[in-house]
Design an enzyme around this catalytic site. Structure first.
Site, PDB file in Angstrom:
ATOM      1  N   ASP A   1       0.887  -1.161   0.000  1.00 57.20           N
ATOM      2  CA  ASP A   1       0.000   0.000   0.000  1.00 57.20           C
ATOM      3  C   ASP A   1       0.926   1.211   0.000  1.00 57.20           C
ATOM      4  O   ASP A   1       1.433   1.608   1.040  1.00 57.20           O
ATOM      5  CB  ASP A   1      -0.886  -0.005   1.247  1.00 57.20           C
ATOM      6  CG  ASP A   1      -1.773   1.225   1.334  1.00 57.20           C
ATOM      7  OD1 ASP A   1      -2.143   1.784   0.281  1.00 57.20           O
ATOM      8  OD2 ASP A   1      -2.089   1.643   2.466  1.00 57.20           O
TER       9      ASP A   1
ATOM     10  N   ASP B   1      -2.479   0.650   7.503  1.00 57.11           N
ATOM     11  CA  ASP B   1      -1.753   0.681   6.238  1.00 57.11           C
ATOM     12  C   ASP B   1      -1.141  -0.691   5.952  1.00 57.11           C
ATOM     13  O   ASP B   1      -1.050  -1.126   4.804  1.00 57.11           O
ATOM     14  CB  ASP B   1      -0.667   1.765   6.252  1.00 57.11           C
ATOM     15  CG  ASP B   1      -1.274   3.155   6.313  1.00 57.11           C
ATOM     16  OD1 ASP B   1      -1.887   3.562   5.310  1.00 57.11           O
ATOM     17  OD2 ASP B   1      -1.160   3.821   7.366  1.00 57.11           O
TER      18      ASP B   1
ATOM     19  N   GLU C   1      -1.205  -1.484  -4.670  1.00 55.13           N
ATOM     20  CA  GLU C   1      -2.407  -0.687  -4.874  1.00 55.13           C
ATOM     21  C   GLU C   1      -2.092   0.444  -5.843  1.00 55.13           C
ATOM     22  O   GLU C   1      -1.107   1.156  -5.687  1.00 55.13           O
ATOM     23  CB  GLU C   1      -2.887  -0.124  -3.534  1.00 55.13           C
ATOM     24  CG  GLU C   1      -4.197   0.620  -3.638  1.00 55.13           C
ATOM     25  CD  GLU C   1      -4.731   1.052  -2.293  1.00 55.13           C
ATOM     26  OE1 GLU C   1      -4.969   2.262  -2.132  1.00 55.13           O
ATOM     27  OE2 GLU C   1      -4.908   0.181  -1.418  1.00 55.13           O
TER      28      GLU C   1
END
Length: 191
Positions: free
Chosen positions: A11, A144, A71
């Protein structure tokens, strides 16, 4: 054939970057590790990019993932933030390519959909589902990091078909021709 692979999920971020690593063996998913890379104390954007590259490279070197899922940046109103996030993502991709680890990108909504069944799920809902999927005793506090794990799990569920590797079919017949294993009609089952 025995399935045995390690997937690194990222991420990306320029303040906090989350990561998670899962191991898939015989269709069973298990947690390897997860965490965050804190970048807010670094003075300049180039310093942050350098740290991201070094940490992702170190993760790849230590855990030897077979594949990486990341992502994809989403389109926001703040162009400068998007540029910085895109650079962070690019540095992660460069680290994977420098170690010959194939990568795939996934849109945030697609990751949330794969994990929770709802593309608009909150970070807390994603973390709760990660807890359930991996059999964790408690919900990880680092959201996260759970987003990094979510990217890895989405990659596994998607069989490695992310934004760059989508199968493009103009109609149902073309889709079945490109994916004969997905045809569940009784007359087409292998005997």
């Amino acid at each position: 054939m025995v399935e045995d692979k390690i997937i690194l999920g990222i991420d990306p971020g320029t303040t906090i970057m989350g990561y998670g690593i899962i191991h898939i063996k015989n269709r069973k998913m298990s947690l390897v590790t997860f965490g965050v890379i804190h970048l807010q104390k670094l003075a300049t954007h180039p310093d942050k990019l350098k740290r991201i590259f070094e940490r992702v490279d170190a993760l790849i070197k230590e855990y030897k993932p077979d594949e990486m899922a990341i992502e994809a940046p989403f389109f926001g109103k703040n162009v400068q933030s998007m540029l910085k996030l895109g650079r962070a993502q690019g540095v992660c991709i460069a680290a994977s390519l420098s170690r010959n680890v194939p990568f795939e990108e996934y849109a945030p909504r697609r990751i949330k959909q794969a994990i929770t069944g709802k593309g608009s799920a909150s970070k807390e809902q994603v973390a709760s589902m990660i807890q359930h999927l991996l059999g964790l005793k408690e919900i990880p506090k680092q959201l996260d990091a759970t987003d990094g794990l979510a990217a890895a799990i989405c990659h596994y569920y998607s069989k490695g078909r992310g934004e760059h590797n989508k199968i493009k079919a103009s109609n149902w017949k073309a889709f079945i021709n490109q994916n004969p294993d997905r045809d569940k009609r009784p007359e087409n089952k292998k005997k």
